[in-house]
Design an enzyme around this catalytic site. Structure first.
Site, mmCIF file in Angstrom:
data_model
loop_
_atom_site.group_PDB
_atom_site.id
_atom_site.type_symbol
_atom_site.label_atom_id
_atom_site.label_comp_id
_atom_site.label_asym_id
_atom_site.label_seq_id
_atom_site.Cartn_x
_atom_site.Cartn_y
_atom_site.Cartn_z
ATOM 1 N N SER A 142 4.621 18.755 14.002
ATOM 2 C CA SER A 142 4.402 17.319 14.246
ATOM 3 C C SER A 142 5.407 16.885 15.297
ATOM 4 O O SER A 142 6.424 17.572 15.517
ATOM 5 C CB SER A 142 4.638 16.553 12.944
ATOM 6 O OG SER A 142 4.768 15.166 13.191
ATOM 7 N N TYR A 155 8.962 14.654 4.873
ATOM 8 C CA TYR A 155 8.011 15.162 5.868
ATOM 9 C C TYR A 155 8.760 15.628 7.120
ATOM 10 O O TYR A 155 8.520 16.726 7.633
ATOM 11 C CB TYR A 155 7.030 14.027 6.211
ATOM 12 C CG TYR A 155 5.909 14.389 7.149
ATOM 13 C CD1 TYR A 155 4.729 14.958 6.677
ATOM 14 C CD2 TYR A 155 6.009 14.132 8.516
ATOM 15 C CE1 TYR A 155 3.686 15.263 7.534
ATOM 16 C CE2 TYR A 155 4.963 14.426 9.382
ATOM 17 C CZ TYR A 155 3.802 14.989 8.886
ATOM 18 O OH TYR A 155 2.766 15.289 9.747
HETATM 19 P P1 NAD Z 1 -5.977 15.467 6.290
HETATM 20 O O1 NAD Z 1 -5.537 14.664 5.124
HETATM 21 O O2 NAD Z 1 -7.188 15.049 7.045
HETATM 22 O O3 NAD Z 1 -6.153 16.996 5.895
HETATM 23 C C1 NAD Z 1 -5.178 17.678 5.139
HETATM 24 C C2 NAD Z 1 -5.890 18.702 4.267
HETATM 25 O O4 NAD Z 1 -4.875 19.453 3.575
HETATM 26 C C3 NAD Z 1 -6.796 18.075 3.200
HETATM 27 O O5 NAD Z 1 -8.086 18.657 3.270
HETATM 28 C C4 NAD Z 1 -6.092 18.405 1.890
HETATM 29 O O6 NAD Z 1 -6.992 18.623 0.806
HETATM 30 C C5 NAD Z 1 -5.348 19.684 2.260
HETATM 31 N N1 NAD Z 1 -4.227 19.952 1.364
HETATM 32 C C6 NAD Z 1 -3.303 19.087 0.905
HETATM 33 N N2 NAD Z 1 -2.471 19.712 0.048
HETATM 34 C C7 NAD Z 1 -2.868 20.998 -0.023
HETATM 35 C C8 NAD Z 1 -2.427 22.135 -0.750
HETATM 36 N N3 NAD Z 1 -1.366 22.065 -1.586
HETATM 37 N N4 NAD Z 1 -3.079 23.296 -0.588
HETATM 38 C C9 NAD Z 1 -4.159 23.379 0.228
HETATM 39 N N5 NAD Z 1 -4.645 22.338 0.927
HETATM 40 C C10 NAD Z 1 -4.003 21.152 0.801
HETATM 41 O O7 NAD Z 1 -4.697 15.484 7.259
HETATM 42 P P2 NAD Z 1 -4.497 15.957 8.778
HETATM 43 O O8 NAD Z 1 -4.005 14.772 9.514
HETATM 44 O O9 NAD Z 1 -5.645 16.727 9.303
HETATM 45 O O10 NAD Z 1 -3.229 16.916 8.587
HETATM 46 C C11 NAD Z 1 -3.258 18.306 8.829
HETATM 47 C C12 NAD Z 1 -1.873 18.741 9.259
HETATM 48 O O11 NAD Z 1 -1.525 18.081 10.475
HETATM 49 C C13 NAD Z 1 -0.767 18.399 8.255
HETATM 50 O O12 NAD Z 1 0.149 19.462 8.179
HETATM 51 C C14 NAD Z 1 -0.108 17.194 8.879
HETATM 52 O O13 NAD Z 1 1.223 17.049 8.501
HETATM 53 C C15 NAD Z 1 -0.238 17.545 10.345
HETATM 54 N N6 NAD Z 1 -0.105 16.435 11.267
HETATM 55 C C16 NAD Z 1 -0.944 15.367 11.178
HETATM 56 C C17 NAD Z 1 -0.784 14.330 12.087
HETATM 57 C C18 NAD Z 1 -1.666 13.131 12.028
HETATM 58 O O14 NAD Z 1 -1.316 12.137 12.695
HETATM 59 N N7 NAD Z 1 -2.786 13.129 11.330
HETATM 60 C C19 NAD Z 1 0.218 14.380 13.061
HETATM 61 C C20 NAD Z 1 1.047 15.481 13.108
HETATM 62 C C21 NAD Z 1 0.873 16.508 12.209
#
Ligand code: NAD
Length: 260
Positions: A142, A155
């Site tokens: 991130s 986080y």
């Molecule tokens: P999202 O909520 O759309 O998807 C996250 C997925 O992870 C979900 O399907 C959830 O069921 C799954 N998950 C959660 N806990 C879990 C576990 N213990 N085991 C297996 N699966 C699990 O979120 P996203 O935004 O697509 O996030 C994906 C990654 O991107 C994360 O690591 C997040 O920190 C990172 N990220 C997101 C953003 C953002 O702005 N959305 C920015 C930077 C980084």
């Protein structure tokens, strides 16, 4: 077809960023394991990819649970063979100031992000090293792998930690042909971010529109959210990259939110 016949495990691939990476990997010819805690959504995601001509299987997996991770890797390996690519992407957010943060929430966040990255990495290399065909590990970091914001201490701590695991694996994995990199997205409008807009508005005592404009997008060059497509394109590029010239690196994909 940049990933033809590659076998990929993508965690958190039932939603958001992971789902788009799975779609684009499948389009590039990879067989994808949709590993997610949300088993029903993982099944739907795999079915969607199959209807568009790709190859996908759902893997019910809690990345913070050792046995669950191993079972997922055993399933995909038995069906298709040893995975070539791991995208360690599953993650959640938790909004609290440090003085209000419970130890339970701190531990839960580190378990999902850091135990999850470690357990999936270990399962991956235990297959890849003896198979002798190299491999690629991508961590979803991130902008918070590089700097801090208010209310996200566990986080931010976990996302910084992924840089260390990536660099350690880059050194250890090199002699086995395993490359690894971190993708560090800015704010992407997925369920993870949609949930925190009202939470942050409440904690910071500002409107939801101000959270988007002044907290999430203020430091971008164009006032735009990063998209799942932006991130998935980079994930394809890194997985397809042919040499270890790119290993132990971070690619920040954030519309200029963070510049290295
Ligand atoms: P999202 O909520 O759309 O998807 C996250 C997925 O992870 C979900 O399907 C959830 O069921 C799954 N998950 C959660 N806990 C879990 C576990 N213990 N085991 C297996 N699966 C699990 O979120 P996203 O935004 O697509 O996030 C994906 C990654 O991107 C994360 O690591 C997040 O920190 C990172 N990220 C997101 C953003 C953002 O702005 N959305 C920015 C930077 C980084």
């Amino acid at each position: 077809m940049q990933l033809k016949d590659k076998i990929a495990v993508i965690t958190g691939a039932a939603s958001g960023i992971g789902l788009e990476i799975a779609r684009q990997y499948a389009r590039e010819g990879a067989r994808v394991g949709i590993a997610d805690l949300a088993a029903d959504k993982a099944e739907s995601a795999a079915a969607e990819i199959r209807t568009t001509g790709g190859q996908a299987m759902a893997l019910a997996m809690d990345v913070s649970d050792e046995a669950s991770v191993q079972a997922g890797f055993d399933t995909i390996t038995a069906a298709w063979g040893v995975p070539d690519i791991l995208v360690s992407n599953a993650g959640v957010q938790h909004i609290d100031p440090i003085d209000a943060l419970s130890l339970a929430n701190w531990k839960r966040m580190l378990a999902i992000h850091l135990d999850g990255a470690f357990l999936t990495t270990r399962a991956f290399v235990r297959g890849a090293y003896p198979a002798g065909k190299g491999g690629c590990v991508i961590y979803t970091g991130s902008v918070h792998s590089h700097e801090a914001s208010l209310l996200k201490a566990p986080y931010i701590t976990a996302k910084h930690g992924l840089l260390g695991l990536c660099r350690a694996l880059a050194k250890e994995g090199a002699s086995h042909g395993v490359r690894t990199n971190v993708i560090s997205p800015g704010f992407v409008l997925t369920p993870l971010v949609e949930r925190q807009i009202p939470e942050q508005a409440k904690e910071l005592n500002i409107s939801e529109a101000d959270v988007v404009k002044n907290v999430m997008l203020k430091h971008t060059v164009d006032g735009e959210f990063t998209t799942t497509d932006d991130v998935a394109r980079v994930a394809v590029f890194l997985a397809a990259f042919p040499t270890a010239a790119l290993t132990g690196q971070t690619v920040v994909v954030s519309h200029g939110w963070h510049m290295q």
